[in-house]
Design a protein around this motif. Structure first.
Motif, PDB file in Angstrom:
ATOM      1  N   SER A  32      12.948  26.332   3.251  1.00 11.56           N
ATOM      2  CA  SER A  32      13.813  27.073   2.091  1.00 11.56           C
ATOM      3  C   SER A  32      14.986  27.176   2.961  1.00 11.56           C
ATOM      4  O   SER A  32      15.095  27.187   3.759  1.00 11.56           O
ATOM      5  CB  SER A  32      13.247  27.577   2.079  1.00 11.56           C
ATOM      6  N   THR A  33      16.271  28.349   2.269  1.00 11.27           N
ATOM      7  CA  THR A  33      17.462  28.343   2.363  1.00 11.27           C
ATOM      8  C   THR A  33      17.054  29.599   3.664  1.00 11.27           C
ATOM      9  O   THR A  33      15.982  30.114   3.434  1.00 11.27           O
ATOM     10  CB  THR A  33      18.341  29.179   1.322  1.00 11.27           C
ATOM     11  N   ARG A  34      18.230  29.156   4.713  1.00 10.05           N
ATOM     12  CA  ARG A  34      17.457  29.688   5.839  1.00 10.05           C
ATOM     13  C   ARG A  34      18.032  30.988   6.030  1.00 10.05           C
ATOM     14  O   ARG A  34      17.660  32.674   6.031  1.00 10.05           O
ATOM     15  CB  ARG A  34      17.887  29.156   7.342  1.00 10.05           C
ATOM     16  N   ARG A  35      19.636  31.329   5.510  1.00 10.70           N
ATOM     17  CA  ARG A  35      19.934  32.408   5.324  1.00 10.70           C
ATOM     18  C   ARG A  35      20.651  32.701   3.898  1.00 10.70           C
ATOM     19  O   ARG A  35      21.873  33.023   3.386  1.00 10.70           O
ATOM     20  CB  ARG A  35      21.610  32.450   6.351  1.00 10.70           C
ATOM     21  N   PRO A  36      19.666  33.125   3.416  1.00 16.05           N
ATOM     22  CA  PRO A  36      20.130  33.898   1.418  1.00 16.05           C
ATOM     23  C   PRO A  36      20.677  35.167   1.679  1.00 16.05           C
ATOM     24  O   PRO A  36      20.665  35.754   2.684  1.00 16.05           O
ATOM     25  CB  PRO A  36      19.001  33.531   1.093  1.00 16.05           C
ATOM     26  N   ASP A  37      21.763  35.283   1.021  1.00 15.50           N
ATOM     27  CA  ASP A  37      22.032  36.368   0.405  1.00 15.50           C
ATOM     28  C   ASP A  37      21.311  37.672   0.187  1.00 15.50           C
ATOM     29  O   ASP A  37      21.258  39.234   0.768  1.00 15.50           O
ATOM     30  CB  ASP A  37      23.426  36.575  -0.994  1.00 15.50           C
ATOM     31  N   ASP A  40       7.828  27.867   1.105  1.00 12.06           N
ATOM     32  CA  ASP A  40       8.040  28.348   1.998  1.00 12.06           C
ATOM     33  C   ASP A  40       9.021  29.303   1.157  1.00 12.06           C
ATOM     34  O   ASP A  40      10.093  28.677   1.003  1.00 12.06           O
ATOM     35  CB  ASP A  40       9.456  27.766   2.696  1.00 12.06           C
ATOM     36  N   ALA A  41       9.353  30.593   1.438  1.00  6.25           N
ATOM     37  CA  ALA A  41       9.691  32.068   1.233  1.00  6.25           C
ATOM     38  C   ALA A  41      11.231  31.639   1.592  1.00  6.25           C
ATOM     39  O   ALA A  41      11.964  31.113   2.654  1.00  6.25           O
ATOM     40  CB  ALA A  41       9.109  33.412   1.837  1.00  6.25           C
ATOM     41  N   ARG A  42      12.480  32.398   0.806  1.00 13.52           N
ATOM     42  CA  ARG A  42      12.708  32.199   0.722  1.00 13.52           C
ATOM     43  C   ARG A  42      13.793  32.767   2.438  1.00 13.52           C
ATOM     44  O   ARG A  42      13.093  33.730   3.464  1.00 13.52           O
ATOM     45  CB  ARG A  42      14.589  32.478   0.109  1.00 13.52           C
ATOM     46  N   ARG A  64      16.470  35.492  13.482  1.00 12.39           N
ATOM     47  CA  ARG A  64      15.794  36.996  13.600  1.00 12.39           C
ATOM     48  C   ARG A  64      16.426  38.836  12.603  1.00 12.39           C
ATOM     49  O   ARG A  64      15.547  38.768  11.713  1.00 12.39           O
ATOM     50  CB  ARG A  64      16.376  37.213  14.747  1.00 12.39           C
ATOM     51  N   ASP A  65      17.686  37.813  12.955  1.00  8.84           N
ATOM     52  CA  ASP A  65      18.561  38.689  11.461  1.00  8.84           C
ATOM     53  C   ASP A  65      18.100  39.276  10.382  1.00  8.84           C
ATOM     54  O   ASP A  65      18.021  39.755   9.369  1.00  8.84           O
ATOM     55  CB  ASP A  65      19.899  39.340  11.897  1.00  8.84           C
ATOM     56  N   VAL A  66      17.434  38.305   9.784  1.00  8.04           N
ATOM     57  CA  VAL A  66      17.370  37.491   8.210  1.00  8.04           C
ATOM     58  C   VAL A  66      16.094  38.398   7.954  1.00  8.04           C
ATOM     59  O   VAL A  66      15.624  38.947   7.272  1.00  8.04           O
ATOM     60  CB  VAL A  66      17.104  36.159   7.830  1.00  8.04           C
TER      61      VAL A  66
END
Length: 268
Positions: free
Chosen positions: A67-72, A60-62, A188-190
């Motif tokens: 995977s991490t849902r809200r990566p920096d 699963d992509a970042r 959505r915003d990610v």
């Protein structure tokens, strides 16, 4: 799970966890990258067809799936780092590995091969290429995600919304139970942030650095324009193009058997 440490020039502040699926197998490795807002389970049917001849790993992509849902950091460079981390974690980085990517996952595979030719021996790009810029893309992606009737009351309703058939079932399988029904495993915003680079630029410079054999797969009714694939072949002679009948942008789901046939012939 694989953990990728962000920091330094990448601009991140914390670790990113990547959920991986190792389908096993003793043959040459296939490392599979799903498209925007998707999940690694999309590859299950194709992985099953390769079980006797290849080792298949997907993740699963970042920002997606488990995977991490809200990566920096959701830049293309960050996604390339993730491919390298997974490849190294599973011992896949080398001459035998083939990177397989659909849509945005295909662009990540392309950029990885261009910048790190030592990681793979070939590329399979499904409905993916270097064309751009696409200034309308962030708005389109935001509008598409806003149109999802969240929460979906059940899997059947989700499958119908996503078009039914194998593609609808695969998209529905990417949802997670929550209050009132099934919810997306992406923000959505990610997702909108993830396509900002595509809005501003093309990636032909990276394509021109690719030196390995490439199979470009288009859906007969997909989003990839035929002239993009032909331009790719003109700039990298020997590039193979396959057109999948009765398939759209999710060609690997719409007609798995035909995609398998194109890939098996290419890999042979």
């Amino acid at each position: 799970m694989v953990t990728v440490e962000e920091g330094g020039a990448a601009g991140g502040t914390g670790p990113v966890r990547l959920f991986c699926t190792d389908h096993g197998g003793d043959g040459p490795p296939l490392l599979m990258l799903h498209g925007l807002a998707g999940h690694c389970g999309e590859w299950d049917a194709l992985a099953a067809r390769f079980a006797s001849t290849h080792r298949v790993v997907a993740f699963d992509a970042r920002g997606s799936g488990a995977s991490t849902r809200r990566p920096d950091d959701v830049t293309r460079a960050a996604h390339v780092r993730d491919v390298l981390a997974v490849a190294r974690r599973f011992g896949l980085a080398g001459r035998e590995t083939v990177l397989v990517g659909q849509s945005m996952g295909g662009l990540t595979a392309l950029l990885t091969a261009a910048a790190h030719p030592e990681v793979c021996r070939a590329l399979v790009l499904i409905e993916a290429g270097p064309a751009g810029p696409s200034p309308e893309l962030p708005e389109q992606i935001g509008g598409w995600l806003d149109s999802w009737p969240v929460p979906f009351p059940d899997a059947r309703a989700a499958e119908a919304f996503f078009g039914g058939e194998p593609a609808g079932r695969a998209w529905a399988a990417g949802l997670a139970p929550g209050p009132g029904g099934l919810h997306p495993r992406v923000d959505r915003d990610v997702m909108v942030a993830t396509v900002q680079e595509n809005a501003r630029r093309h990636f032909w410079d990276a394509w021109d650095r690719v030196r390995c054999p490439v199979l470009v797969v288009r859906g007969e009714n997909g989003a990839m324009k035929p002239d993009e694939a032909e331009r790719m072949r003109a700039r990298l002679p020997g590039t193979r193009i396959g057109v999948i009948p009765d398939a759209g942008h999710d060609a690997h789901l719409d007609n798995t058997a035909a995609v398998y046939g194109e890939m098996a012939a290419f890999l042979a």
